[in-house]
Design a protein around this motif. Structure first.
Motif, PDB file in Angstrom:
ATOM      1  N   MET A   1       0.835  -1.194   0.000  1.00  0.00           N
ATOM      2  CA  MET A   1       0.000   0.000   0.000  1.00  0.00           C
ATOM      3  C   MET A   1       0.871   1.247   0.000  1.00  0.00           C
ATOM      4  O   MET A   1       1.945   1.261   0.588  1.00  0.00           O
ATOM      5  CB  MET A   1      -0.879   0.031   1.245  1.00  0.00           C
ATOM      6  N   THR A   2       0.374   2.299  -0.622  1.00  0.00           N
ATOM      7  CA  THR A   2       1.098   3.564  -0.653  1.00  0.00           C
ATOM      8  C   THR A   2       0.770   4.386   0.587  1.00  0.00           C
ATOM      9  O   THR A   2      -0.213   4.097   1.303  1.00  0.00           O
ATOM     10  CB  THR A   2       0.717   4.385  -1.894  1.00  0.00           C
ATOM     11  N   LEU A   3       1.575   5.410   0.825  1.00  0.00           N
ATOM     12  CA  LEU A   3       1.268   6.323   1.930  1.00  0.00           C
ATOM     13  C   LEU A   3      -0.110   6.939   1.749  1.00  0.00           C
ATOM     14  O   LEU A   3      -0.872   7.061   2.702  1.00  0.00           O
ATOM     15  CB  LEU A   3       2.315   7.435   2.014  1.00  0.00           C
ATOM     16  N   ARG A   4      -0.418   7.319   0.531  1.00  0.00           N
ATOM     17  CA  ARG A   4      -1.715   7.943   0.273  1.00  0.00           C
ATOM     18  C   ARG A   4      -2.859   7.002   0.637  1.00  0.00           C
ATOM     19  O   ARG A   4      -3.838   7.402   1.259  1.00  0.00           O
ATOM     20  CB  ARG A   4      -1.848   8.357  -1.190  1.00  0.00           C
ATOM     21  N   THR A   5      -2.758   5.739   0.238  1.00  0.00           N
ATOM     22  CA  THR A   5      -3.806   4.761   0.527  1.00  0.00           C
ATOM     23  C   THR A   5      -3.995   4.606   2.031  1.00  0.00           C
ATOM     24  O   THR A   5      -5.123   4.642   2.536  1.00  0.00           O
ATOM     25  CB  THR A   5      -3.455   3.397  -0.106  1.00  0.00           C
ATOM     26  N   GLU A   6      -2.892   4.449   2.748  1.00  0.00           N
ATOM     27  CA  GLU A   6      -2.948   4.333   4.218  1.00  0.00           C
ATOM     28  C   GLU A   6      -3.522   5.598   4.835  1.00  0.00           C
ATOM     29  O   GLU A   6      -4.353   5.551   5.745  1.00  0.00           O
ATOM     30  CB  GLU A   6      -1.548   4.071   4.778  1.00  0.00           C
ATOM     31  N   PHE A   7      -3.063   6.744   4.337  1.00  0.00           N
ATOM     32  CA  PHE A   7      -3.498   8.035   4.858  1.00  0.00           C
ATOM     33  C   PHE A   7      -4.992   8.240   4.628  1.00  0.00           C
ATOM     34  O   PHE A   7      -5.737   8.629   5.534  1.00  0.00           O
ATOM     35  CB  PHE A   7      -2.684   9.137   4.180  1.00  0.00           C
TER      36      PHE A   7
END
Length: 157
Positions: A1-7
């Motif tokens: 997962m990307t930072l954006r997805t987690e965020f």
């Protein structure tokens, strides 16, 4: 997962309300956002930071490249952001709104710093005549906040 997805996932879990901190990681990168207010459409944040060991050994020319890349990507904020200083000794790149937003009582501006130690940070400040500057919340749509997270990560790739 990307930072954006987690965020985005954590931000959606919070829903609407007052102060909160979202702190997520993806691989060796960590994104932290200090929220002052949030609703279904927008957020007001005190600081948005991405920490990564990838910047630990960055040279001043690496920081200059990152500063230029960020200024070219962050065209959707209220004011354009431009590099104002690359401190080769401290290995810090500083970008600010250029020009800042002005009103009768002072000016507001974004300040983005890229530190060799491993952090990209975005804050908003207010400066009134005769007083020191002080940090204020930056109000953006949720979409813009997520785009910032994407762009911070993209310049590191």
């Amino acid at each position: 997962m990307t930072l954006r997805t987690e965020f985005e996932h954590e931000l959606n879990q919070l829903g609407a309300g007052g102060t909160a901190t979202v702190d997520v990681s993806s691989g060796s990168r960590r994104l932290t956002c200090d929220l002052a207010e949030r609703n279904s459409l927008a957020v007001a944040f005190q600081a948005l930071r991405v920490a990564t060991p990838e910047l630990a050994a960055a040279s001043s020319s690496d920081l200059e490249r990152l500063a230029k890349a960020l200024s070219e990507r962050l065209t959707y904020l209220m004011e354009p952001i431009r590099p104002i200083e690359i401190d080769a000794d401290a290995c810090v790149a500083q970008l600010r709104s250029s020009p800042p937003q002005r009103d009768d009582d002072g000016r507001n501006y974004y300040e983005l710093t890229v530190h060799r130690g491993g952090e990209i940070s975005l804050c908003r400040y207010r400066k009134e005549p005769g007083t020191p500057r002080h940090q204020i919340p930056a109000t953006v749509t949720r979409e813009v906040l997520l785009r910032l997270a994407d762009d911070f990560e993209a310049v590191l790739d």
